[in-house]
Design a protein around this motif. Sequence first.
Motif, PDB file in Angstrom:
ATOM      1  N   ASP A 129      41.611  69.094  18.658  1.00  0.00           N
ATOM      2  CA  ASP A 129      41.095  69.334  20.000  1.00  0.00           C
ATOM      3  C   ASP A 129      41.571  68.208  20.913  1.00  0.00           C
ATOM      4  O   ASP A 129      41.480  67.029  20.544  1.00  0.00           O
ATOM      5  CB  ASP A 129      39.565  69.365  20.002  1.00  0.00           C
ATOM      6  N   PRO A 130      42.068  68.553  22.086  1.00  0.00           N
ATOM      7  CA  PRO A 130      42.498  67.485  23.004  1.00  0.00           C
ATOM      8  C   PRO A 130      41.283  66.700  23.491  1.00  0.00           C
ATOM      9  O   PRO A 130      40.188  67.253  23.606  1.00  0.00           O
ATOM     10  CB  PRO A 130      43.157  68.250  24.157  1.00  0.00           C
ATOM     11  N   PRO A 131      41.463  65.414  23.747  1.00  0.00           N
ATOM     12  CA  PRO A 131      40.335  64.636  24.255  1.00  0.00           C
ATOM     13  C   PRO A 131      39.916  65.128  25.634  1.00  0.00           C
ATOM     14  O   PRO A 131      40.739  65.610  26.410  1.00  0.00           O
ATOM     15  CB  PRO A 131      40.870  63.202  24.331  1.00  0.00           C
ATOM     16  N   VAL A 132      38.640  65.027  25.897  1.00  0.00           N
ATOM     17  CA  VAL A 132      38.099  65.434  27.193  1.00  0.00           C
ATOM     18  C   VAL A 132      37.551  64.185  27.869  1.00  0.00           C
ATOM     19  O   VAL A 132      36.809  63.414  27.261  1.00  0.00           O
ATOM     20  CB  VAL A 132      36.974  66.479  27.009  1.00  0.00           C
ATOM     21  N   PHE A 133      37.938  63.997  29.099  1.00  0.00           N
ATOM     22  CA  PHE A 133      37.499  62.825  29.847  1.00  0.00           C
ATOM     23  C   PHE A 133      36.817  63.315  31.118  1.00  0.00           C
ATOM     24  O   PHE A 133      37.390  64.085  31.886  1.00  0.00           O
ATOM     25  CB  PHE A 133      38.695  61.937  30.197  1.00  0.00           C
ATOM     26  N   THR A 134      35.597  62.877  31.339  1.00  0.00           N
ATOM     27  CA  THR A 134      34.840  63.272  32.522  1.00  0.00           C
ATOM     28  C   THR A 134      34.303  62.015  33.188  1.00  0.00           C
ATOM     29  O   THR A 134      33.767  61.133  32.517  1.00  0.00           O
ATOM     30  CB  THR A 134      33.659  64.179  32.131  1.00  0.00           C
ATOM     31  N   VAL A 135      34.451  61.932  34.492  1.00  0.00           N
ATOM     32  CA  VAL A 135      33.889  60.821  35.255  1.00  0.00           C
ATOM     33  C   VAL A 135      32.726  61.350  36.074  1.00  0.00           C
ATOM     34  O   VAL A 135      32.859  62.355  36.780  1.00  0.00           O
ATOM     35  CB  VAL A 135      34.951  60.183  36.189  1.00  0.00           C
TER      36      VAL A 135
END
Length: 104
Positions: A82-88
């Motif tokens: 799974d691709p990494p998920v980045f949320t700000v």
Amino acid sequence: GTTGGTFPCSAFFSPESEALLGRWSECFWSSPFSLEALLGPGALLTPGDKVSLLPYLLRSENGVSDYSSVVQSLVTAPVAVDPPVFTVVAPATVGECDAVKVRA
């Protein structure tokens, strides 16, 4: 194995193997046959590494077999990653004198 709850991986893995899992790694039984590890900060585990469980902890579920003296497994790459998920999470706008907290 039993299911329900997480526990420190040090309860099952040799110190050398636990070091590859990172600080504060946690383990859980995802089924009666599968022990899974949640990697901690500083994890160094890569495909091709061997991990070892502590001796004399595992035996057949019905208790007929003796405890295993050595359990070692080769780490393989996952079938799908799974691709990494980045949320700000932050305010849309801030003033130059506002205190800002950004959570990632």
